[in-house]
Scaffold this motif. Structure first.
Motif, short mmCIF file in Angstrom:
data_model
loop_
_atom_site.label_atom_id
_atom_site.label_comp_id
_atom_site.label_asym_id
_atom_site.label_seq_id
_atom_site.Cartn_x
_atom_site.Cartn_y
_atom_site.Cartn_z
N THR A 2 5.08 17.63 15.30
CA THR A 2 3.66 17.56 14.54
C THR A 2 3.05 16.70 13.46
O THR A 2 4.32 16.25 12.63
CB THR A 2 3.44 19.59 14.52
OG1 THR A 2 3.97 19.92 12.95
CG2 THR A 2 3.42 20.39 15.49
N ARG B 247 -1.75 17.79 14.93
CA ARG B 247 -1.17 17.43 15.92
C ARG B 247 0.24 17.08 16.84
O ARG B 247 1.02 16.95 15.38
CB ARG B 247 -2.05 16.11 16.61
CG ARG B 247 -1.93 15.36 15.89
CD ARG B 247 -2.56 13.92 16.27
NE ARG B 247 -2.38 12.64 15.50
CZ ARG B 247 -3.33 12.16 14.87
NH1 ARG B 247 -4.73 11.76 15.74
NH2 ARG B 247 -3.52 11.23 13.89
N ASP C 203 -4.67 20.44 19.60
CA ASP C 203 -4.85 20.23 18.90
C ASP C 203 -5.31 21.45 17.77
O ASP C 203 -6.02 21.87 17.96
CB ASP C 203 -5.42 18.76 18.57
CG ASP C 203 -4.60 18.01 19.00
OD1 ASP C 203 -3.46 17.99 19.68
OD2 ASP C 203 -4.98 16.40 19.08
#
Length: 89
Positions: free
Chosen positions: A30, A75, A64
């Motif tokens: 991420t 995200r 997200d």
């Protein structure tokens, strides 16, 4: 005859066990981006999920998370998006 049937059943069960293993799942890293306003410890709501729909039929939807309390937009990394594509599309 029973012994032969026993060996066939055991062989089939062994083959099924070996062939039923699947590959490891891909873990997508991420990305953390800071929000322009910065963290807000007194905010309500704490955060929200953002559903990105993607283009029609392109199979590029993502989810997200916006964390208002800590000031992050979280995200998944875009460089790994192509690895997540379904092999059936």
């Amino acid at each position: 005859m029973k012994r032969l049937l026993y060996y066939i059943v055991v062989s089939l069960m062994l083959c099924e066990t070996v062939l039923s293993c699947r590959e490891d799942e891909l873990v997508v890293p991420t990305e953390y981006d800071l929000l322009p306003g910065g963290p807000d410890t007194e905010c309500d709501p704490i955060g929200m999920y953002l559903l990105n729909e993607g283009n029609m039929g392109s199979n590029k939807a993502s989810i997200d998370y916006v964390d208002f309390r800590n000031g992050y937009y979280i995200r998944r990394s875009e460089e790994h998006t192509s690895e997540l594509q379904s092999p059936y599309t």
